[in-house]
Write an enzyme that holds these catalytic residues in place. Structure first.
Site, mmCIF file in Angstrom:
data_model
loop_
_atom_site.group_PDB
_atom_site.id
_atom_site.type_symbol
_atom_site.label_atom_id
_atom_site.label_comp_id
_atom_site.label_asym_id
_atom_site.label_seq_id
_atom_site.Cartn_x
_atom_site.Cartn_y
_atom_site.Cartn_z
ATOM 1 C CD GLU A 125 -2.920 1.254 2.162
ATOM 2 O OE1 GLU A 125 -2.798 0.378 3.080
ATOM 3 O OE2 GLU A 125 -3.872 2.016 2.219
ATOM 4 C CG HIS A 301 -6.454 0.625 12.405
ATOM 5 N ND1 HIS A 301 -7.174 1.584 12.391
ATOM 6 C CD2 HIS A 301 -5.765 0.363 11.164
ATOM 7 C CE1 HIS A 301 -6.972 2.229 11.038
ATOM 8 N NE2 HIS A 301 -6.274 1.519 10.346
ATOM 9 C CD GLU A 302 -3.119 -2.077 10.664
ATOM 10 O OE1 GLU A 302 -3.595 -2.074 9.547
ATOM 11 O OE2 GLU A 302 -2.883 -0.892 10.960
HETATM 12 N N1 TRP Z 1 -3.147 0.948 5.589
HETATM 13 C C1 TRP Z 1 -2.285 0.981 6.801
HETATM 14 C C2 TRP Z 1 -2.972 1.227 8.022
HETATM 15 O O1 TRP Z 1 -3.831 2.019 8.327
HETATM 16 C C3 TRP Z 1 -1.419 2.185 6.560
HETATM 17 C C4 TRP Z 1 -0.135 2.191 5.938
HETATM 18 C C5 TRP Z 1 0.672 0.850 6.466
HETATM 19 C C6 TRP Z 1 0.571 2.577 4.884
HETATM 20 N N2 TRP Z 1 1.880 1.386 5.691
HETATM 21 C C7 TRP Z 1 1.821 1.983 4.801
HETATM 22 C C8 TRP Z 1 0.252 3.566 3.989
HETATM 23 C C9 TRP Z 1 2.698 2.565 3.925
HETATM 24 C C10 TRP Z 1 1.146 3.923 3.003
HETATM 25 C C11 TRP Z 1 2.247 3.637 2.998
HETATM 26 O O2 TRP Z 1 -3.275 0.762 8.836
HETATM 27 ZN ZN ZN Z 2 -5.708 1.637 8.577
#
Ligand code: TRP
Ligand code: ZN
Length: 880
Positions: A125, A301-302
């Site tokens: 992500e 959260h995750e």
């Molecule tokens: N989706 C992840 C979260 O909310 C966020 C995230 C983790 C992220 N690593 C990242 C976003 C690297 C951008 C880049 O919990």
């Molecule tokens: Zn998140």
């Protein structure tokens, strides 16, 4: 290899993908410098056939392209500007095979496949999958992944990917393999692969439909004893999501991996969450209560993303808050149930007011659903996450718990397995409520913080209270003129003795939720027997600023008696703010600072309060944050804000010395450390008392006996919470003693990276003179490295983003330091470099001299020939 310069992209330009990829089969042969990736994509046209197939690919070497197992000659495809474009495709479904070679050891951006402490892990992500293989890297392309990981048997005994293990074996050449299959179609940003020398702890969870889920946490061997708390947190989160939202886990295994090098907190990859080790590892002697709470919250959260994010994902990255705002709301509710609802609400409102409001007022301001961006990594923000959660919370308040839950059920029913938009979410809520939410949706499209002006008039003859409320939202990039927002205003009334007056609310008779929808509106409350004190915006029912001229007496009454704990706390903050701002004026005029006796009186009452939750009292004892004070000023004077607040703390510590010591000693305990909400609350209050006792005055004076109390707590404490609290106060009170204890602390903990981070934070947060020189020295200390984001955040962000009086020293040396650091970091890790820049984006808030100094540094960075898209976007928007 240079990454292509990105243009701004717009939500309004969204078009569906030309091709879908139903399946992807990956074979990843791990090697530190040359990992070979072979990906076979089963493609079909999404509508019109015969279009070129456009795949993203960056920072990789393209070795071979096949269509339907036949290698393509170079005239059939091009690979430039991070795009692989394939021409002449058949009108029926086909496969594309791409072979690439990537370099995990050289990957310091921590995006794609990289090494952390010698172990392989991925972060995809938002757009990192394209650094692993060529793929339509957009969340509306959802595929079933089958992943074969091949690795050296000694270097990588553990080989993990998403889903279920379906095959594994020896390759006879010193290597082995494991094949994982994830039956749930997912966007490629949820792909994960982990390999290396890891151990795991195991437990299980039985779902409410009696399925047994195998739970595993993978860590380096030295951390094996630090996973118990995370495992219990996971089990609690799984149970809670069943009970509160009816959501059950869907695979047979759930794995968490902790790594030291990670750009953010954690990542919700399907069935294989990857975590910053900060949010997994804890022992009483290494982690504080705040860390324990953070771990529980991030694990939840995750985990919650499995439904809000993974099963239902985002159509495009403009919709990021669809998953993040909603999941933050869910984790806030979870933590509220685990610790204390009022305390959690105060924490969350504080984050919004101290940090999100500032973002909303700066050059990077954007709506919860941004209309455009250059680099999506710059939009993982307090606005998308925390304001997004406030927007969900307003829906919860408007619809009520049952209707909101019905809306969630409709959302899951309608969209399971889809990639959708924020509008789809709101439509599910509309269906449950039976009313349209068109105006409410402005919260998604308009940036900026609305300011409410409130006037209350009581008419004794008519027994009416008239509330006149006007809303105004300052202009931001996306719109100069704002349409009025629709928001719930929870209101209560107190009589002169502090008793609450019934006003016929739906949930409890003492709280009524008024709906504000016009620019200016009049609310008439009937049958009010006496002139009331208004408790406005209870529970922080909307993320807005409030201007309401209430008298000190009214605020004191609310502080003592309001049944709404948030407003009880906030009334105290408003009083404190008033006294602080008045003294800041005096300080700027060169006058001596005086402490208002009403503040002392209010705090004395808190210290004697044996009925309220200690965790609540600990929050009530705190003065408004420097950030919140600064935001009330037209021009922020960081030195005046710090000095007056510091002097207040010292004067309070002297005026209430006896009361503080009494409460401190009464809260002492011989019981061994346990992380429970009650114990943590007592420790927070006890350490809050110690903080005042050790607050030095502006000439640096402190009674040696009080300093000794801090040293004693540091030396004898049996847990990190108490030891770190004491150490922090000593470090900020007395340079010699502080330095001695810091040396001792480093000697004891230099082998534990997470504790070394705390040591860096103590140095960088020190408000005594000379901190910048010490911080500069630490950038070349063996315990520091620019390659580890936790180290960078601990040293550089702590100094530049939280130590306002030192960072904003009038000579501008702090700004030069930060610019140097950003320039260096940008060559290693652009995401982190761009985040570090945040303090410089606020230049307009300071005086003319500081403005010039900060802009000089922004201009210097902006003038560099090779800048990442991440940093370039922030610099350009800041200077625009
Ligand atoms: N989706 C992840 C979260 O909310 C966020 C995230 C983790 C992220 N690593 C990242 C976003 C690297 C951008 C880049 O919990
Ligand atoms: Zn998140």
């Amino acid at each position: 290899m240079v990454t292509a310069i990105k243009k701004e992209i717009f939500l309004k330009d969204y078009t569906p993908p030309a091709y879908l990829v139903d399946r992807i089969d990956l074979r990843v042969e791990l090697d530190p410098q040359a990992t070979r990736v072979r990906a076979t994509l089963s493609c079909r046209a999404n509508g019109q056939t015969g279009q070129p197939l456009v795949l993203n690919g960056k920072r990789l070497e393209l070795v071979r392209v096949e269509v339907d197992e036949t290698e393509l000659t170079s005239d059939r495809y091009s690979f430039a500007d991070d795009l692989l474009i394939i021409l002449g495709l058949p009108g029926r479904p086909f496969t594309v095979t791409v072979e690439t070679v990537i370099n995990p050891a050289g990957n310091t951006a921590l995006e794609g496949l990289y090494l952390s402490s010698g172990n392989y892990c991925t972060q995809c992500e938002a757009e990192g999958f394209r650094a692993i293989t060529c793929f339509p890297d957009r969340p509306d392309v959802m595929s079933v992944f089958t992943t074969t990981v091949v690795g050296d048997k000694t270097a990588c005994p553990v080989l993990l990917a998403n889903g279920n293990l379906v095959d594994s074996g020896d390759l006879g050449d010193g290597r082995h393999y494991a094949t994982w299959h994830d039956p749930f179609p997912k966007p490629c940003y949820l792909f994960a692969l982990v390999a290396g020398n890891l151990v795991h702890i195991r437990d299980s969870f039985t779902t409410r439909s009696s399925r047994i889920v195998d739970l595993r946490i993978y860590v380096e061997e030295r951390n094996q004893d630090k996973c118990g708390h995370a495992m219990r947190a996971l089990q609690k989160a799984m149970r809670w999501d069943e009970e509160r939202f009816g959501r059950e886990y869907d695979l047979d295994t759930f794995m968490i991996v902790a790594v030291d090098d990670f750009n953010m907190g954690a990542m919700e990859n399907k069935g294989l969450n990857v975590f910053n080790s900060k949010y997994v590892l804890a022992l009483p002697e290494t982690a504080t209560d705040v860390d324990y709470e953070g771990i529980e919250g991030v694990i939840a959260h995750e985990y919650f993303h499995n439904w809000t994010g993974n099963r239902i994902t985002c159509r495009d990255w403009f919709q990021l808050s669809l998953k993040e705002g909603l999941t933050v709301f869910r984790d806030q509710e979870f933590t509220a149930d685990m610790i204390s609802r009022p305390v959690k609400r105060i924490q969350d409102a504080n984050i919004i007011r101290s940090f999100q409001f500032r973002e909303d007022a700066g050059p990077m301001a954007h709506p919860v659903r941004p209309p455009s961006f250059v680099e999506i990594n710059n939009f993982y923000t307090l606005t998308v996450y925390n304001k997004g959660a406030e927007v969900i919370r307003m829906l919860y308040t408007l619809l009520g718990p049952q209707t909101f839950r019905r809306g969630m059920d409709i959302y899951f029913e309608r969209h399971d397995g889809q990639a959708v938009t924020c509008d789809d979410f709101v439509a599910a809520m509309e269906a449950a409520w039976g009313r349209e939410l068109d105006q409410f949706k402005r919260w998604y499209s308009q940036a900026g913080t609305p300011e409410l002006t409130v006037e209350a008039t009581y008419d004794p003859a008519a027994r009416h209270l008239v509330l006149e409320v006007a809303q105004n939202c300052p202009p931001t990039r996306e719109a100069a003129e704002k349409e009025p927002f629709y928001m719930p205003l929870a209101v209560g009334l107190l009589d002169e003795t502090g008793r609450s007056l019934p006003i016929g609310g739906a949930v409890d008779s003492a709280t009524r939720t008024l709906i504000l929808s016009e620019r200016s509106q009049r609310f008439v409350l009937d049958e009010i027997p006496t002139k009331p004190t208004v408790s406005f915006l209870r529970n922080f029912s909307a993320p807005v600023k409030v201007v309401f001229a209430q008298s000190d007496e009214e605020l004191s009454r609310l502080m003592a008696h309001d049944t709404d704990p948030f407003n009880r706390w906030d009334a105290g903050q408003q009083l404190g703010l008033r006294y602080l701002l008045a003294q800041i004026d005096r300080f700027q005029n060169g006058d001596a600072i005086e402490l208002d006796q009403r503040l002392v009186h209010g705090l004395r009452n808190l210290l004697a309060d044996d009925d309220s939750d200690p965790a609540f009292l600990a929050m009530a004892l705190l003065l408004p944050t420097e950030n919140w004070i600064g935001q009330q000023m037209t021009t922020i004077d960081p030195v005046a804000v710090f000095s007056v607040r510091q002097q207040f703390r010292a004067l309070i510590g002297r005026a209430l010395c006896a009361e503080l010591q009494t409460r401190y000693h009464r809260l002492s305990s011989d019981a061994p450390y346990r992380y429970t909400a009650a114990d943590a609350g007592r420790r927070a209050l006890r350490n809050g008392c110690l903080a005042y006792l050790l607050a030095p005055d502006l000439s640096g004076l402190l009674d040696p006996e009080l300093l000794a109390l801090g040293v004693q707590q540091y030396r004898t404490g049996d847990n990190m919470t108490d030891r770190l609290a004491a150490l922090t106060y000593v470090v900020n009170a007395d340079l010699d003693t502080g330095t001695e204890l810091l040396t001792d602390f480093h000697a004891q903990w230099r082998h534990d990276p997470l504790v070394v981070d705390k040591w860096l934070i103590l140095h960088a947060g020190c408000t005594l003179p000379g901190t910048l020189d010490r911080v500069r020295g630490l950038t070349v200390h063996p315990s520091f490295t620019h390659k580890n984001p936790n180290k960078v955040r601990s040293l550089i962000a702590t100094f530049c983003a939280t130590n306002h009086s030192q960072f904003h020293a009038a000579d501008g040396a702090g700004y030069v330091f930060l610019a140097d650091q950003v320039i260096l970091l940008d060559t290693l890790n652009p995401q982190i470099a761009a985040r570090m820049l945040a303090p410089l984006t606020q230049w307009r808030r300071y005086d003319a001299d500081r403005q010039v100094l900060i802009r000089e540094q922004l201009t210097r960075i902006g003038g560099l020939p090779s800048l990442s898209n991440d940093v370039r976007e922030v610099v350009e928007k800041s200077l625009a």
